[in-house]
Write a protein that holds these residues in place. Structure first.
Motif, PDB file in Angstrom:
ATOM      1  N   VAL A  34     170.480   4.177  19.697  1.00 28.45           N
ATOM      2  CA  VAL A  34     171.294   5.208  19.915  1.00 28.45           C
ATOM      3  C   VAL A  34     172.503   4.598  20.047  1.00 28.45           C
ATOM      4  O   VAL A  34     173.539   4.114  20.868  1.00 28.45           O
ATOM      5  N   LEU A  35     173.954   5.771  18.337  1.00 25.61           N
ATOM      6  CA  LEU A  35     175.309   4.161  18.405  1.00 25.61           C
ATOM      7  C   LEU A  35     176.393   5.243  18.660  1.00 25.61           C
ATOM      8  O   LEU A  35     175.759   7.018  18.675  1.00 25.61           O
ATOM      9  N   PHE A  36     177.342   5.106  19.245  1.00 25.61           N
ATOM     10  CA  PHE A  36     178.593   5.824  19.989  1.00 25.61           C
ATOM     11  C   PHE A  36     178.401   6.903  18.581  1.00 25.61           C
ATOM     12  O   PHE A  36     179.122   5.614  17.586  1.00 25.61           O
ATOM     13  N   PRO A  37     178.038   8.378  18.438  1.00 25.79           N
ATOM     14  CA  PRO A  37     178.723   9.184  17.096  1.00 25.79           C
ATOM     15  C   PRO A  37     180.022   9.832  16.828  1.00 25.79           C
ATOM     16  O   PRO A  37     180.626   9.848  15.992  1.00 25.79           O
ATOM     17  N   TYR A  38     181.425   9.035  18.166  1.00 30.11           N
ATOM     18  CA  TYR A  38     182.650   9.910  17.783  1.00 30.11           C
ATOM     19  C   TYR A  38     183.270   8.551  17.125  1.00 30.11           C
ATOM     20  O   TYR A  38     184.259   8.000  18.044  1.00 30.11           O
ATOM     21  N   ASP A  66     160.967  -3.241  13.427  1.00 29.29           N
ATOM     22  CA  ASP A  66     161.581  -1.722  12.866  1.00 29.29           C
ATOM     23  C   ASP A  66     163.004  -0.784  13.457  1.00 29.29           C
ATOM     24  O   ASP A  66     162.141  -0.375  14.712  1.00 29.29           O
ATOM     25  N   LEU A  67     163.856  -1.183  13.212  1.00 33.94           N
ATOM     26  CA  LEU A  67     164.807  -0.550  13.659  1.00 33.94           C
ATOM     27  C   LEU A  67     165.457   0.454  13.011  1.00 33.94           C
ATOM     28  O   LEU A  67     165.624   1.264  12.517  1.00 33.94           O
ATOM     29  N   GLU A  68     165.949   1.826  14.132  1.00 35.41           N
ATOM     30  CA  GLU A  68     165.835   2.940  13.570  1.00 35.41           C
ATOM     31  C   GLU A  68     167.244   3.096  14.441  1.00 35.41           C
ATOM     32  O   GLU A  68     167.891   3.254  16.005  1.00 35.41           O
ATOM     33  N   VAL A  69     168.054   3.521  13.715  1.00 34.23           N
ATOM     34  CA  VAL A  69     169.742   3.780  14.037  1.00 34.23           C
ATOM     35  C   VAL A  69     169.710   5.136  14.365  1.00 34.23           C
ATOM     36  O   VAL A  69     169.139   5.747  13.494  1.00 34.23           O
ATOM     37  N   VAL A  70     170.684   5.588  15.371  1.00 36.66           N
ATOM     38  CA  VAL A  70     170.728   7.088  15.875  1.00 36.66           C
ATOM     39  C   VAL A  70     172.025   6.926  15.540  1.00 36.66           C
ATOM     40  O   VAL A  70     172.904   6.252  16.529  1.00 36.66           O
ATOM     41  N   PHE A  71     172.630   8.290  15.127  1.00 36.57           N
ATOM     42  CA  PHE A  71     174.535   8.858  15.381  1.00 36.57           C
ATOM     43  C   PHE A  71     173.880  10.432  15.361  1.00 36.57           C
ATOM     44  O   PHE A  71     173.448  10.855  14.545  1.00 36.57           O
TER      45      PHE A  71
END
Length: 402
Positions: A34-38, A66-71
């Motif tokens: 989970v990456l910084f969304p700001y 299997d990488l899942e990136v979340v913004f």
């Protein structure tokens, strides 16, 4: 006829043996980050292209992961409540992630709650302030990615001579009479106290920033800081920098872009929104904002933290992701909006990785070459006690400033 009957099975057998067997499918281990969304959505697609690019670039070298990136801006990665956002992300439930990018202002709280685990940090890869920001009780608990610091943008080269809050306000007033000297946002229980700590760092350059969190407020710091805050007020006494008018949107950036204000104070990446409002304006001058009696930059640090429940192979996979995310090539991909179409505006995000600034395109970029010297002597914001004390600091500051 007997020969024909005998030969047909042989031909069939040979044909079957010559067929290429189906490849054995690779078992892919899922890993969620989970990456910084700001950050600026420079491609204008709610980070879809950035997410796809990060996943594909990583998986090209790690086909077994299997990488899942979340913004997701709806995830409050400052929520430290039991059962809250960070507790769930760093837990074991269906919504859990193995890596979460957080502001290190909350790092000490995550450590004390036992939600994250220590990690190995290679010395010298990131700026020293970033190394300091992820360290708690002598151990590292995060992999630094971004740096954030308050700067002032101005159209006037005179801004370069501002050395304290008084000279900053004077220079900005002189740029163009009748306009607001500065547009910025001081509103909020995170924003106002952190701005005060920045002013404290300017006023006490040789002291540990952790001391700034304790009440009572430092009178010398407040006196200098107040000059900057008051410079935003109109003749009627209304102060859009303090009353929420400039909060949570791009009104302050637009005011500067449209020359309604002589300067803008905020993080470096806010230049993206300034240029979005006025695409043809020349690149502005930039300095570290002097909010106190001097000028000594303080930086926020964002870092990837590792879920305490991610061990063994999971931890090894997470380390591979953090190495990828910290690499100068990945930082350049994000900073220069390479996920977007050709010509997409840079995000102007400061990067923790030292090598990023020495490689193209940052090495030749006019803004990044102005940003890097600001980071040279920067100190990191404290990674402990701020979340618990921010509201008390805010209340005390509002009482003094209003």
């Amino acid at each position: 006829m007997k020969w024909t009957v005998l030969l047909c099975p042989a031909v069939l057998v040979l044909s079957a043996c010559s067929e290429t067997p189906d490849p054995v499918p690779v078992e892919r281990r899922p890993l969620k980050a989970v990456l910084f969304p700001y950050i600026p959505d420079s491609a204008g697609d709610q980070f879809a292209s950035l997410k796809q690019r990060l996943e594909s670039d990583f998986e090209r070298a790690h086909e077994d992961i299997d990488l899942e990136v979340v913004f997701d801006a709806n995830l409050d990665v400052y929520d430290l409540d039991e059962g809250g956002t960070l507790n769930q992300l760093l837990g074991t439930g269906t919504g859990a992630a193995q890596l979460v990018e957080v502001d290190t202002l909350v790092l000490g709280s995550l450590v004390s709650k036992g939600w994250i685990q220590s990690v190995t940090q290679e010395a010298g890869v990131v700026h020293s302030a970033a190394e300091e920001a992820v360290r708690v009780s002598g151990e590292s608990y995060g992999a630094p990615t971004y740096l954030c610091t308050n700067v002032v943008y101005s159209r006037s080269t005179n801004i370069r001579s501002a050395t304290d809050s008084a000279s900053l306000v004077r220079i900005l007033r002189e740029v163009s009479a009748g306009k607001r000297p500065l547009a910025t946002n001081f509103d909020g229980s995170w924003t106002l106290p952190s701005s005060y700590i920045d002013a404290w760092a300017d006023t006490h350059p040789g002291d540990a920033l952790a001391s700034a969190i304790s009440l009572p407020l430092d009178a010398k710091t407040v006196g200098a800081f107040e000059e900057v805050v008051d410079s935003c007020a109109s003749e009627t006494g209304a102060n859009p920098c303090l009353d929420g008018t400039y909060a949570d949107n791009t009104v302050a950036e637009e005011a500067f872009a449209q020359e309604q204000a002589n300067g803008f104070m905020g993080y470096t990446e806010r230049l993206f929104y300034i240029l979005q409002a006025q695409p043809n304006m020349p690149l502005p001058e930039v300095i570290s904002v002097p909010l106190g009696t001097g000028s000594a930059p303080a930086v926020f640090v964002d870092a990837l933290v590792l879920n305490a429940n991610c061990t063994g192979t999971c931890a090894e996979d997470a380390r591979a992701v953090t190495r990828f995310m910290q690499a100068p090539e990945t930082r350049s991909l994000i900073a220069f909006s390479k996920d977007g179409p050709e010509g997409t505006r840079p995000r102007y995000l400061l990067q923790a990785n030292r090598a990023f600034y020495q490689q193209e395109p940052a090495r030749s970029d006019p803004m990044y070459q102005k940003y890097e010297p600001i980071l040279g002597g920067a100190r990191s914001y404290p990674n402990q006690r701020f979340p618990e004390n921010r509201k008390a600091l805010q209340a005390a500051l509002l009482e003094d400033l209003q």
